[in-house]
Each structure stands twice: as C-alpha cells, then as structure tokens.
Design an enzyme around this catalytic site. Structure first.
Site, short mmCIF file in Angstrom:
data_model
loop_
_atom_site.label_atom_id
_atom_site.label_comp_id
_atom_site.label_asym_id
_atom_site.label_seq_id
_atom_site.Cartn_x
_atom_site.Cartn_y
_atom_site.Cartn_z
N GLY A 63 17.19 -41.97 39.40
CA GLY A 63 17.71 -43.12 40.13
C GLY A 63 19.08 -42.85 40.70
O GLY A 63 19.38 -43.19 41.86
N PRO B 253 3.05 -40.54 35.17
CA PRO B 253 2.29 -39.79 36.18
C PRO B 253 2.00 -40.68 37.38
O PRO B 253 1.25 -41.66 37.27
CB PRO B 253 1.01 -39.38 35.44
CG PRO B 253 0.86 -40.42 34.38
CD PRO B 253 2.23 -40.88 33.99
N HIS C 183 -0.22 -35.01 41.73
CA HIS C 183 1.09 -34.42 41.47
C HIS C 183 1.05 -33.93 40.02
O HIS C 183 1.52 -34.58 39.11
CB HIS C 183 2.19 -35.47 41.66
CG HIS C 183 3.57 -34.95 41.34
ND1 HIS C 183 4.09 -33.81 41.90
CD2 HIS C 183 4.53 -35.43 40.50
CE1 HIS C 183 5.31 -33.61 41.44
NE2 HIS C 183 5.59 -34.57 40.57
N THR D 26 14.67 -32.60 36.31
CA THR D 26 14.68 -32.38 37.76
C THR D 26 15.12 -33.67 38.43
O THR D 26 14.78 -34.76 37.98
CB THR D 26 13.29 -31.98 38.30
OG1 THR D 26 12.38 -33.07 38.09
CG2 THR D 26 12.76 -30.74 37.61
#
Length: 317
Positions: A17, A126, A180, A234
């Site tokens: 964020g 996910p 993904h 990440t």
C-alpha cells in the site's frame, strides 16, 4: 453520488500500500488520495510521510489524507492491498487463501455499502481467487473489478527476453497469462519482438545464450519468491503494475494489458478469474481479447483452469 475523477482510495497501508502511494504520487495524475487502514496510526504515518513530498517542485500538490470507507462513495479508483502477503519461507500464494478471504470479506462489505461505480484493482493474494469470489459474492460490475494479475509477470518475462536478445524490454510483445501463480503460462505463438515471431528471434537477434522456453517461464514464476527470500517482501514491481492500470483509467488510454478478470465465455470458460489481455480505460475493462492459442497454449490453459477451479471449490465457490 457521482464519481469524482482523479480520486483514489488505497485500502491497506502495509508495504505494498505504501509503495502504491509513493509510486502514484510520482505519476502526478491523481488529485486526491485517501488511505484506509484498520490501524489508523499506521495510515496516518504513511500519509504524513508522503504528503511532505508534495512540497518539492517536481511534485504536484496532491491532497493526501487518512479516511474511512464512506470515502469510497465518490472514488474513481479503489486499490485493495489489505491482508497478509507472501513472506520469507512461503512459496505458494494459495497459502494466503483462507486468511485473505476473511480479510477481503470485510473490505468488500464496506466498499459495496458505499459504491458499485468505482473501479476496483485487487492486489491482495491469491488475487485470481479473490477477484472471482468477491465479484460473484457481491455482484460487483464485472468490468469494474479486476486484479493486477500477470501484468507484473509479463513485465518480468519481457525484461528477461529483452535482456537475452539485447533489446529494450518495451520492444518485446509477449504475455504471461492465466493464474498469477504456479500454473501461469506463455502463449509462445503470440510472442514477438518488433514483429519478429518467437521462432525467428534466435536468428534475427542472436541472443547471448540459446532461448530455453521452459527455463524462461520457470524463472518468471520463481523470481517473485526469490525476491521475497532476498528482500523479505516484494513491493516495487506490483506497485508500478497497479500504477500502470491507474494511469490507463485516469487517462482513458485503452491500452491492452493482462489483468485478472472473471471470464464470460472466453475459450468456453465462465467459472474462474484469470489473466487475459484486456482493453483498459476510464470505464475499466471494455473488452477481453481472446488470443488464438496453439495446441500447447490450449493445454496450458486447461491445466490453469482446472487448478483455479480446485482452489475455488476449496472455499465453496
């Protein structure tokens, strides 16, 4: 209430964020940013830190503040980063499934209390499962809710192939599609560099080492977890993927990028969300592009579909 063009709400003030907040400020295309977080002090810290950057001459005087879900009522775009992320030692995004179903349920209940007009960009993982589950559960307009999906995976693949061939990654046209995650795939028959088809790339560009399709795809899949192992998380890549979509919406670019969307009959599938090339503009997704897949691509699509359905059935979807 009418949508306020240029208003962005970020749900979640964690590492991702914060990265979205910092990255979107550099784009200078958003007029108002509202940060919502369960811990308001954490949101306030992020807002104060970011707001001080607007004093520099290269920054626009964007309004940045802490808010709550009523601020979604007139938002143009809502980016959802809430919930735990993959951490060091974890490799499978599906580990997050039950945790983030619960978190996202609260988020979606609050968002839909105030709007069904905003365009929702889901980053929480996910994300393919969450996109499908909550689009269906809350009957959110299907063209206005999508995940960043394989947009980052695609950027990683294009960078890797470009580096092998000694060209700018922006000259590579190639999509990573599907989940993904572990069953993502590359439709190799659609990959090209400035129009040179994949099967001729070796001859035309003389790559530094022979191109190994399986190795390239595997590296695209494992590089995210490798970054987590090295850095702990990440954030840079996925935040810029989100900003690519934010920019496309605000500027009505009608660009073609892969995002995770609930399929509506493409390839005969209507019971999952997965990444497909989509035209993105001010109304969200205006069209899903159904690429012509060869036999290998069709098999990969079927494997991906079966895997996603298995995960969805595990949560009763």
């Amino acid at each position: 209430m009418s949508v306020k063009s240029g208003k962005l709400v970020i749900v979640g003030a964690g590492k991702v964020g914060n990265a979205v907040l910092d990255s979107v400020l550099r784009l200078s295309i958003i007029d108002e940013i509202v940060v919502i977080n369960r811990n308001r002090d954490k949101a306030l810290g992020a807002v104060l830190d970011a707001s001080h950057t607007t004093a520099f001459e290269y920054s626009t005087n964007t309004s940045i503040r802490v808010g709550d879900y009523p601020d979604c009522a007139d938002a143009q775009i809502i980016v959802v980063t809430a919930g735990p992320s993959i951490v060091k030692g974890e490799y499978d995004r599906s580990i997050l499934l039950k945790r983030n179903i619960e978190v996202m349920n609260g988020v979606m209940a609050n968002i839909t209390r105030y709007t069904r007009e905003a365009i929702l960009i889901i980053i929480s993982n996910p994300l393919d499962i969450l996109t499908y589950y909550f689009q269906k559960k809350y009957n959110y307009p299907v063209d206005r809710i999508f995940g960043t999906g394989t947009l980052l995976d695609t950027a990683r693949f294009n960078k890797m192939l470009g580096d092998l061939c000694g060209v700018d990654a922006k000259n590579v046209t190639g999509f990573v599609l599907g989940e993904h995650g572990e069953t993502s795939f590359i439709p190799w028959n659609t990959v090209n560099i400035v129009g040179v088809p994949f099967q001729e790339i070796g001859e035309k560009f003389k790559p530094s080492v022979p191109i190994d399709k399986e190795k390239l795809l595997n590296e695209t899949k494992v590089i995210g977890p490798e970054i987590v192992q090295l850095k702990g998380y990440t954030s840079a890549g996925v935040s810029l993927a989100a900003c690519r979509l934010i920019g496309a919406i605000v500027r009505n670019e009608r660009c073609v990028v892969p995002v995770s969307t609930v399929l509506r009959g493409q390839y005969g599938i209507d019971d999952v969300a997965m990444s497909m090339p989509c035209i993105i503009g001010s109304d969200g997704i205006s069209r899903v592009i159904e690429l012509t897949l060869d036999e290998e691509g069709r098999r990969d699509l079927e494997v991906c579909h079966a895997h996603l359905r298995e995960l969805l059935e595990s949560v009763g979807a």
